[in-house]
Design an enzyme around this catalytic site. Structure first.
Site, short mmCIF file in Angstrom:
data_model
loop_
_atom_site.label_atom_id
_atom_site.label_comp_id
_atom_site.label_asym_id
_atom_site.label_seq_id
_atom_site.Cartn_x
_atom_site.Cartn_y
_atom_site.Cartn_z
N LYS A 69 0.83 -1.22 0.00
CA LYS A 69 0.00 0.00 0.00
C LYS A 69 0.87 1.28 0.00
O LYS A 69 2.07 1.22 0.29
CB LYS A 69 -0.94 -0.03 1.21
CG LYS A 69 -1.97 -1.17 1.15
CD LYS A 69 -2.94 -1.08 2.33
CE LYS A 69 -4.01 -2.16 2.26
NZ LYS A 69 -4.98 -2.05 3.39
N TYR A 125 -12.38 -1.87 -3.77
CA TYR A 125 -12.87 -2.03 -2.39
C TYR A 125 -14.40 -1.94 -2.29
O TYR A 125 -14.92 -1.66 -1.21
CB TYR A 125 -12.22 -0.99 -1.47
CG TYR A 125 -10.84 -1.42 -0.97
CD1 TYR A 125 -10.69 -2.54 -0.16
CD2 TYR A 125 -9.71 -0.69 -1.26
CE1 TYR A 125 -9.45 -2.93 0.33
CE2 TYR A 125 -8.46 -1.07 -0.79
CZ TYR A 125 -8.34 -2.20 0.01
OH TYR A 125 -7.11 -2.58 0.49
N ASN A 153 -2.08 0.34 6.74
CA ASN A 153 -1.52 -0.89 7.30
C ASN A 153 -0.68 -1.69 6.31
O ASN A 153 -0.56 -2.91 6.42
CB ASN A 153 -2.63 -1.74 7.94
CG ASN A 153 -3.70 -2.13 6.96
OD1 ASN A 153 -3.60 -1.83 5.78
ND2 ASN A 153 -4.72 -2.81 7.44
N HIS A 191 -2.27 -5.48 1.58
CA HIS A 191 -3.57 -6.12 1.37
C HIS A 191 -3.30 -7.56 0.95
O HIS A 191 -2.33 -7.82 0.24
CB HIS A 191 -4.35 -5.42 0.25
CG HIS A 191 -5.51 -6.25 -0.26
ND1 HIS A 191 -6.74 -6.23 0.33
CD2 HIS A 191 -5.57 -7.17 -1.27
CE1 HIS A 191 -7.54 -7.09 -0.31
NE2 HIS A 191 -6.85 -7.67 -1.29
N GLU A 199 -9.66 -10.54 -7.76
CA GLU A 199 -8.66 -9.48 -7.55
C GLU A 199 -7.49 -9.62 -8.52
O GLU A 199 -7.01 -8.61 -9.07
CB GLU A 199 -8.19 -9.50 -6.08
CG GLU A 199 -9.30 -9.07 -5.14
CD GLU A 199 -8.94 -9.14 -3.66
OE1 GLU A 199 -9.76 -8.70 -2.85
OE2 GLU A 199 -7.84 -9.63 -3.31
P1 IDP Z 1 -7.92 -6.77 5.90
O1 IDP Z 1 -7.15 -5.82 4.98
O2 IDP Z 1 -7.07 -7.20 7.08
O3 IDP Z 1 -8.53 -7.93 5.16
P2 IDP Z 1 -10.58 -5.51 6.09
O4 IDP Z 1 -11.45 -5.55 7.28
O5 IDP Z 1 -10.99 -6.31 4.87
O6 IDP Z 1 -9.10 -5.91 6.56
O7 IDP Z 1 -10.44 -3.98 5.68
C1 IDP Z 1 -9.87 -3.59 4.46
C2 IDP Z 1 -8.96 -2.40 4.70
O8 IDP Z 1 -9.75 -1.30 5.14
C3 IDP Z 1 -7.91 -2.59 5.81
O9 IDP Z 1 -6.76 -3.29 5.41
C4 IDP Z 1 -7.61 -1.14 6.18
O10 IDP Z 1 -6.71 -0.53 5.25
C5 IDP Z 1 -8.99 -0.49 6.04
N1 IDP Z 1 -9.68 -0.44 7.35
C6 IDP Z 1 -10.24 -1.49 8.02
N2 IDP Z 1 -10.80 -1.08 9.18
C7 IDP Z 1 -10.58 0.27 9.25
C8 IDP Z 1 -10.92 1.27 10.21
O11 IDP Z 1 -11.54 1.01 11.26
N3 IDP Z 1 -10.52 2.55 9.92
C9 IDP Z 1 -9.85 2.89 8.76
N4 IDP Z 1 -9.53 1.96 7.83
C10 IDP Z 1 -9.87 0.68 8.07
#
Ligand code: IDP
Length: 140
Positions: free
Chosen positions: A11, A51, A114, A117, A128
């Site tokens: 990312k 997304y 984070n 992905h 994807e």
């Molecule tokens: P994952 O990437 O671990 O599968 P998901 O719940 O599918 O997690 O969420 C997709 C992406 O959305 C996350 O990797 C993160 O970048 C973002 N995200 C998830 N929860 C939050 C939040 O509470 N605040 C802001 N961004 C979030």
């Protein structure tokens, strides 16, 4: 366990800090082969399509904005049990909850920014991969 393919993104928070090599080293050390890789810069609309499953979630707009804020590296990883293995190497969504040694524990800045992905299942991996790569670009 069967050989699988999964889709991965490094990312914008990670490309900005030149962490592509360090992240790739962790993926390869876990037995995941990078069989396709390219650096691209998404528009917010393209990030929104990727997304789309999250469009009802409160962070959707922020997430699309972030994913379009800089270059990303999109990848296809191949290996035994690759989908689960990649999720394990990535660590929990929230870096504060991620296990020691995982990519998110070491590199992620926040629950949103984070660093990586990874597909969460076989069906999503197929969709994807097809969104970003043609069959000819997958060199197994
Ligand atoms: P994952 O990437 O671990 O599968 P998901 O719940 O599918 O997690 O969420 C997709 C992406 O959305 C996350 O990797 C993160 O970048 C973002 N995200 C998830 N929860 C939050 C939040 O509470 N605040 C802001 N961004 C979030």
């Amino acid at each position: 366990m069967a050989i699988q393919r999964t889709f991965s993104i490094i990312k914008p928070d990670a490309t900005k800090r030149s962490l592509t090599g360090a992240i790739n080293a962790k993926l390869e050390a876990a037995g995941l082969r990078i069989i396709a890789q390219k650096r691209i810069h998404l528009t917010k609309a393209q990030a929104g399509v990727f997304y789309e499953v999250h469009k009802e979630r409160p962070f959707y707009d922020e997430l699309c904005e972030f994913m379009a804020s800089g270059p990303i590296v999109v990848q296809v990883l191949e290996g035994e049990d690759a989908i689960a293995k990649n999720r394990e190497v990535m660590g929990a969504t929230n870096p504060e909850e991620a296990a020691e040694g995982t990519i998110r524990k070491e590199f992620a800045l926040s629950i949103g920014e984070n660093s990586v992905h990874g597909s969460d299942g076989e069906d999503t991996a197929k969709v994807e991969i097809a969104y970003f790569f043609s069959g000819l670009e997958l060199v197994g």
